[in-house]
Design an enzyme around this catalytic site. Structure first.
Site, PDB file in Angstrom:
ATOM      1  N   ALA A   1      37.513  38.252  38.558  1.00  9.64           N
ATOM      2  CA  ALA A   1      38.860  37.690  38.498  1.00  9.64           C
ATOM      3  C   ALA A   1      39.637  37.998  39.772  1.00  9.64           C
ATOM      4  O   ALA A   1      40.299  37.122  40.351  1.00  9.64           O
ATOM      5  CB  ALA A   1      39.605  38.230  37.281  1.00  9.64           C
ATOM      6  N   TYR A   2      39.563  39.240  40.205  1.00 12.40           N
ATOM      7  CA  TYR A   2      40.219  39.644  41.450  1.00 12.40           C
ATOM      8  C   TYR A   2      39.624  38.894  42.635  1.00 12.40           C
ATOM      9  O   TYR A   2      40.355  38.335  43.466  1.00 12.40           O
ATOM     10  CB  TYR A   2      40.048  41.152  41.629  1.00 12.40           C
ATOM     11  CG  TYR A   2      40.493  41.697  42.964  1.00 12.40           C
ATOM     12  CD1 TYR A   2      41.841  41.852  43.257  1.00 12.40           C
ATOM     13  CD2 TYR A   2      39.554  42.061  43.931  1.00 12.40           C
ATOM     14  CE1 TYR A   2      42.249  42.352  44.482  1.00 12.40           C
ATOM     15  CE2 TYR A   2      39.951  42.565  45.157  1.00 12.40           C
ATOM     16  CZ  TYR A   2      41.298  42.708  45.431  1.00 12.40           C
ATOM     17  OH  TYR A   2      41.693  43.208  46.642  1.00 12.40           O
TER      18      TYR A   2
END
Length: 244
Positions: free
Chosen positions: A152-153
């Protein structure tokens, strides 16, 4: 750029963080600095809030949750009010998240894109709209090597890095520059001993980066000397991305 040297720096929360060091370095160089951070995010992470960033040298500091879509415009307006204008914005803030694609939840993907990508783009837009002539964004090294355990990051930072050139094209018509910094592995207290050792052994110079390695790069990008540099991603990472 204005001789007043007025800058907004986001992500200023922990004293050992990149943003706190960048803000302090710019203040020492004569910039008037409005800082913003969100310590509540740090509190949710394994490293915790830690020692708060020293803000005495800053013109102002505010706690702002950039997950709020209205926050970037409000923050820029407050910075203009605090500083009497705005010449630059340095978007160092980040939402961290662990987990590969098999584990990540939709809510975390949305949160990372909201904070890391959307907020940075909106900060850039609002800063350019009030006359800022320098925008510095921050990414990570996912454009160099895979980061499967932080999907996600990594995805949200990859999107920001990937759109830098497009953003710079619009900014050029306003006489402004937009660039992106990848600082590589920087020791801000988040890594455990095993990770710290593993990375140090593989760094070409045998050590992690420090926030103090990154701050002069940002200062240069904000300077008149860097006026011919735009749309670029600077891998100021101590050679991490080109290690054997």
């Amino acid at each position: 750029m204005s001789v007043d040297l007025r800058v907004l720096v986001t992500g200023v929360s922990r004293s050992v963080g990149i943003a706190a060091t960048v803000a302090g370095d710019l203040a020492a160089r004569g910039w008037r600095v409005a800082g913003a951070g969100w310590p509540d995010h740090d509190a949710e992470q394994p490293w915790g809030r830690g020692e708060p960033a020293a803000t005495d040298a800053l013109a102002s500091w505010r706690a702002v949750d950039l997950a709020d879509p209205e926050a970037p415009a409000a923050l820029v307006a407050l910075a203009v009010e605090d500083l009497g204008g705005l010449d630059a914005v340095v978007a160092v803030h980040a939402r961290s998240a662990a987990g590969d694609v098999m584990k990540v939840e939709a809510g975390e993907l949305d949160a990372c894109f909201a904070v890391n990508t959307r907020a940075s783009l909106l900060l850039a837009r609002e800063a350019l709209a009030v006359g800022a002539r320098r925008v510095v964004l921050f990414t990570t090294g996912v454009h160099q090597r895979p980061m499967p355990d932080e999907i996600a990051y990594a995805a949200s930072k990859a999107a920001l890095q990937g759109v830098t050139a497009s953003l710079a094209t619009t900014a050029a018509a306003l006489g402004a520059t937009v660039n992106c910094v990848n600082p590589g592995p920087v020791d801000t207290g988040y890594a455990d001993d095993a990770t710290r050792g593993w990375v140090a052994e593989r760094m070409p110079r045998g050590r992690w980066g420090t926030p103090g390695d990154v701050a002069p790069v940002v200062a240069w990008l904000l300077s008149e000397d860097a006026g011919w540099v735009t749309g670029q991603t600077l891998d100021a990472d101590g050679g991490w991305g080109v290690r054997p």
